[in-house]
Design a protein around this motif. Structure first.
Motif, PDB file in Angstrom:
ATOM      1  N   VAL A 212      43.992 -74.648  -1.538  1.00  0.00           N
ATOM      2  CA  VAL A 212      43.702 -74.007  -0.253  1.00  0.00           C
ATOM      3  C   VAL A 212      44.592 -74.581   0.854  1.00  0.00           C
ATOM      4  N   TRP A 213      44.843 -75.878   0.799  1.00  0.00           N
ATOM      5  CA  TRP A 213      45.713 -76.527   1.799  1.00  0.00           C
ATOM      6  C   TRP A 213      47.090 -75.860   1.823  1.00  0.00           C
ATOM      7  N   PHE A 214      47.671 -75.638   0.649  1.00  0.00           N
ATOM      8  CA  PHE A 214      48.990 -74.993   0.576  1.00  0.00           C
ATOM      9  C   PHE A 214      48.904 -73.517   0.986  1.00  0.00           C
ATOM     10  N   LEU A 215      47.799 -72.847   0.624  1.00  0.00           N
ATOM     11  CA  LEU A 215      47.650 -71.438   1.002  1.00  0.00           C
ATOM     12  C   LEU A 215      47.627 -71.295   2.523  1.00  0.00           C
ATOM     13  N   ARG A 216      46.922 -72.188   3.205  1.00  0.00           N
ATOM     14  CA  ARG A 216      46.833 -72.104   4.671  1.00  0.00           C
ATOM     15  C   ARG A 216      48.200 -72.302   5.323  1.00  0.00           C
ATOM     16  N   ARG A 217      49.088 -72.969   4.651  1.00  0.00           N
ATOM     17  CA  ARG A 217      50.435 -73.204   5.181  1.00  0.00           C
ATOM     18  C   ARG A 217      51.434 -72.164   4.668  1.00  0.00           C
ATOM     19  N   HIS A 218      50.923 -71.169   3.955  1.00  0.00           N
ATOM     20  CA  HIS A 218      51.749 -70.081   3.427  1.00  0.00           C
ATOM     21  C   HIS A 218      52.916 -70.622   2.600  1.00  0.00           C
ATOM     22  N   ASP A 219      52.624 -71.692   1.861  1.00  0.00           N
ATOM     23  CA  ASP A 219      53.627 -72.343   1.014  1.00  0.00           C
ATOM     24  C   ASP A 219      53.415 -71.852  -0.416  1.00  0.00           C
ATOM     25  N   GLU A 220      54.166 -70.809  -0.805  1.00  0.00           N
ATOM     26  CA  GLU A 220      53.938 -70.213  -2.124  1.00  0.00           C
ATOM     27  C   GLU A 220      54.330 -71.140  -3.263  1.00  0.00           C
ATOM     28  N   VAL A 221      55.383 -71.956  -3.064  1.00  0.00           N
ATOM     29  CA  VAL A 221      55.786 -72.891  -4.115  1.00  0.00           C
ATOM     30  C   VAL A 221      54.743 -73.991  -4.280  1.00  0.00           C
TER      31      VAL A 221
END
Length: 265
Positions: A212-221
């Motif tokens: 979820v942390w990466f999703l909130r930052r729109h970091d697909e990798v």
């Protein structure tokens, strides 16, 4: 007999099995009605509100069961008209892919390997497409998962599947969602039989948070890598076929962010 005239009461009662998810019990009941001749090919099912009342279930669980039967080619939805029985030869249905999945005719290892392919792709798409409401819902669902007691296997399995299904829906790829949902019954069986420990439960909750942390930052990798780490850990816990090459964490050596399949030792 048309479905709207089918007998009510006991014939629609679900089997009392608290170990199985409600959509599975609904699916089983609808199959029984078809096999028993209450529902015939071409019959229109009762409307969703009426069918939910007959079965005494929530419409969300009913819709999940209907979608699973739709994947198997047993029922179909006709726009503006409702749900209809498409076929009653369920033996033939079990020979196609959807039927074989519903009948649990693939190994846990097969299911988990396909899950890795689908859900890591879903995570990267969700990082690009999910809106704030969907991300908030994922965080909320993981809090439910965190609060579930590791001793309550059914609660853990249901809470975990709610999180993962919501993540796949956040990919906004309907075909991917349908493919993933076809795997869910078999995946839930794997989890129930594994009896996850408190340590595995806590680890999974932390890994959900990382995704979820990466999703909130729109970091697909980052989202794809975090989901790969999470699913490979579960794969190691749950996969049972030791005769096949296994995925390992050598994934992160070099530039690849996809599993590397190594021969089991």
């Amino acid at each position: 007999m048309p479905a709207d005239e089918a007998p009510s009461g006991e014939s629609w009662s679900l089997s009392p099995d608290s170990r199985r998810p409600l959509p599975e019990l609904i699916e089983q009941k609808l199959r029984e009605q078809i096999i028993g001749g209450t529902l015939k090919a071409g019959d229109r099912l009762p409307t969703e509100p009426e069918l939910a009342r007959k079965l005494d279930v929530a419409r969300s669980s009913l819709r999940t069961a209907l979608q699973r039967l739709q994947l198997q080619g047993i029922v179909e939805v006709r726009r503006g008209l409702g749900w209809y029985v498409r076929r009653t030869d369920l033996t033939a249905v079990e020979e196609n892919l959807e039927g074989r999945l519903a009948a649990r005719r693939f190994s846990p290892t097969d299911l988990l390997e396909v899950r890795i392919a689908l859900e890591t792709t879903a995570a990267s798409l969700a990082a690009v497409r999910a809106d704030d409401g969907e991300l908030d819902e994922l965080a909320k669902l993981n809090r439910r998962y965190e609060r579930a007691s590791a001793d309550d296997v059914q609660e853990v399995v249901e809470a975990d599947e709610e999180f993962h299904s919501a993540l796949v829906r956040a990919s906004h790829n309907e075909l991917l969602v349908q493919m993933y949902q076809a795997l869910v019954p078999g995946l839930q069986d794997c989890k129930r039989h594994a009896q996850p420990s408190t340590g595995v439960h806590n680890r999974s909750a932390n890994e959900h948070d990382q995704v979820v942390w990466f999703l909130r930052r729109h970091d697909e990798v980052g989202a794809k890598s975090a989901m790969t780490t999470h699913l490979l850990g579960l794969y190691d816990d749950l996969a049972t076929d030791s005769s096949e090459p296994r995925a390992t964490m050598s994934t992160y050596v070099g530039v690849s962010d996809t599993p590397i399949w190594n021969r089991s030792r």
